[in-house]
Design a protein around this motif. Structure first.
Motif, short mmCIF file in Angstrom:
data_model
loop_
_atom_site.label_atom_id
_atom_site.label_comp_id
_atom_site.label_asym_id
_atom_site.label_seq_id
_atom_site.Cartn_x
_atom_site.Cartn_y
_atom_site.Cartn_z
N LEU A 118 0.82 -1.22 0.00
CA LEU A 118 0.00 0.00 0.00
C LEU A 118 0.85 1.27 0.00
CD1 LEU A 118 -2.92 -0.98 2.41
CD2 LEU A 118 -2.69 -1.34 -0.05
N ALA A 119 2.02 1.19 0.62
CA ALA A 119 2.89 2.38 0.69
C ALA A 119 3.64 2.61 -0.62
CB ALA A 119 3.89 2.22 1.84
N ALA A 120 3.61 1.63 -1.50
CA ALA A 120 4.36 1.76 -2.75
C ALA A 120 3.69 2.72 -3.72
CB ALA A 120 4.54 0.39 -3.40
N GLY A 121 2.44 3.10 -3.44
CA GLY A 121 1.72 4.00 -4.35
C GLY A 121 1.18 3.23 -5.54
N GLY A 122 0.79 3.95 -6.55
CA GLY A 122 0.28 3.29 -7.75
C GLY A 122 -1.21 3.02 -7.70
N GLY A 123 -1.94 3.70 -6.83
CA GLY A 123 -3.39 3.56 -6.82
C GLY A 123 -3.84 2.33 -6.05
N VAL A 124 -5.12 2.02 -6.19
CA VAL A 124 -5.70 0.89 -5.46
C VAL A 124 -5.32 -0.41 -6.18
CG1 VAL A 124 -7.84 -0.19 -4.68
CG2 VAL A 124 -7.62 2.31 -4.67
N PRO A 125 -4.63 -1.31 -5.50
CA PRO A 125 -4.26 -2.56 -6.16
C PRO A 125 -5.49 -3.45 -6.36
CG PRO A 125 -3.59 -2.60 -3.86
CD PRO A 125 -4.12 -1.23 -4.13
N SER A 126 -5.46 -4.26 -7.40
CA SER A 126 -6.55 -5.22 -7.62
C SER A 126 -6.45 -6.33 -6.58
CB SER A 126 -6.43 -5.82 -9.02
OG SER A 126 -5.26 -6.62 -9.10
N ARG A 127 -7.52 -7.10 -6.45
CA ARG A 127 -7.47 -8.23 -5.51
C ARG A 127 -6.38 -9.21 -5.93
NH1 ARG A 127 -11.63 -8.59 -1.91
NH2 ARG A 127 -11.49 -10.86 -1.73
N GLU A 128 -6.21 -9.35 -7.22
CA GLU A 128 -5.16 -10.25 -7.72
C GLU A 128 -3.78 -9.72 -7.33
OE1 GLU A 128 -5.35 -13.13 -8.78
OE2 GLU A 128 -3.33 -13.46 -9.53
N LYS A 156 -8.60 1.19 -0.59
CA LYS A 156 -9.64 2.10 -1.10
C LYS A 156 -9.82 3.31 -0.19
CE LYS A 156 -12.29 -1.25 -3.78
NZ LYS A 156 -13.43 -2.18 -3.81
N ALA A 157 -9.81 3.05 1.12
CA ALA A 157 -10.01 4.15 2.08
C ALA A 157 -8.85 5.15 1.99
CB ALA A 157 -10.11 3.59 3.49
N ARG A 158 -7.63 4.64 1.88
CA ARG A 158 -6.49 5.56 1.79
C ARG A 158 -6.54 6.35 0.48
NH1 ARG A 158 -1.04 2.43 3.94
NH2 ARG A 158 -1.85 1.75 5.94
N HIS A 159 -6.95 5.66 -0.57
CA HIS A 159 -7.03 6.34 -1.86
C HIS A 159 -8.07 7.46 -1.82
CE1 HIS A 159 -6.30 6.68 -6.14
NE2 HIS A 159 -7.61 6.67 -6.36
N SER A 160 -9.25 7.16 -1.24
CA SER A 160 -10.24 8.24 -1.22
C SER A 160 -9.85 9.35 -0.28
CB SER A 160 -11.66 7.75 -0.91
OG SER A 160 -11.69 6.59 -0.26
N ALA A 161 -9.13 9.00 0.81
CA ALA A 161 -8.67 10.06 1.72
C ALA A 161 -7.68 10.99 1.01
CB ALA A 161 -8.03 9.45 2.94
N GLN A 162 -6.85 10.41 0.16
CA GLN A 162 -5.90 11.24 -0.61
C GLN A 162 -6.63 12.19 -1.54
OE1 GLN A 162 -3.38 8.42 -2.57
NE2 GLN A 162 -1.94 8.34 -0.88
N GLY A 163 -7.72 11.68 -2.12
CA GLY A 163 -8.49 12.49 -3.06
C GLY A 163 -9.19 13.65 -2.41
N THR A 164 -9.43 13.56 -1.11
CA THR A 164 -10.16 14.64 -0.44
C THR A 164 -9.21 15.66 0.19
OG1 THR A 164 -10.26 13.29 1.56
CG2 THR A 164 -12.14 13.18 0.09
N ARG A 165 -7.89 15.43 0.07
CA ARG A 165 -6.95 16.39 0.66
C ARG A 165 -6.73 17.59 -0.23
NH1 ARG A 165 -2.67 12.15 2.64
NH2 ARG A 165 -3.88 11.28 4.33
#
Ligand code: FES
Ligand code: FES
Length: 165
Positions: A118-128, A156-165
């Motif tokens: 998750l810390a590597a960035g690159g958006g929300v990873p797929s389940r795969e 997903k939660a971290r991604h949306s939190a980033q979007g609201t900053r």
């Protein structure tokens, strides 16, 4: 000095630690036995299960495949230290909320490895992608579904939190 023992210094969870260790002592044995940090577990002892995962200079490694003497001068972080920084609080809460642990033996390694993804960035990873990234960490209890659910929810939660900053 006995050629089989060496003086080493490493930073463990932010604290400078000096010790004299046998050349053959693994990092995870050193952390558990000498530093009293028992959150890193020992499973297979040959690099397969991931129970012994710790971070060395920022990278997740197998504590059973590294010798303590190899970490002379390194920055070592265990689950105890990482948890104290709040870096993985959301992951820990998600694991609890989704029953992503039972006996907990794999959990420290799972959390560190999930955080690495998750810390590597690159958006929300797929389940795969989550499954592939965690594939070196074995869990005998959960069947993995809940673990993937928890990691996906945090991603997903971290991604949306980033979007609201
Ligand atoms: S105990 Fe290190 S990978 Fe299993
Ligand atoms: S929760 Fe028991 S091994 Fe994963």
């Amino acid at each position: 000095m006995n050629a089989r023992v060496h003086d080493i210094t490493m930073t463990v969870n932010g604290e400078e630690t000096r010790a004299t260790v046998d050349a053959r002592k693994t990092l995870v044995d050193f952390l558990r036995d000498d530093a009293a940090l028992t959150g890193s577990h020992i499973g297979c002892e040959h690099g397969v299960c991931g129970a012994c995962s710790v971070r060395v200079d920022g990278a997740v490694v197998r504590g059973c495949l590294m010798l303590a003497v190899q970490c002379d001068g390194a920055r070592v972080e265990t689950i105890e230290g990482v948890a104290e920084t709040d870096e993985i609080t959301d992951l820990q809460e998600a694991f609890i909320a989704r029953n992503a642990l039972q006996c907990g033996y794999c959990t420290p390694g799972m959390l560190l490895t999930a955080q690495e993804l998750l810390a590597a960035g690159g958006g929300v990873p797929s389940r795969e992608q989550i499954r592939v990234h965690l594939s070196g960490n074995y869990c005998r209890c959960t069947g993995y579904q809940a673990i993937v659910d928890a990691v996906e929810a945090v991603a997903k939660a971290r991604h949306s939190a980033q979007g609201t900053r």
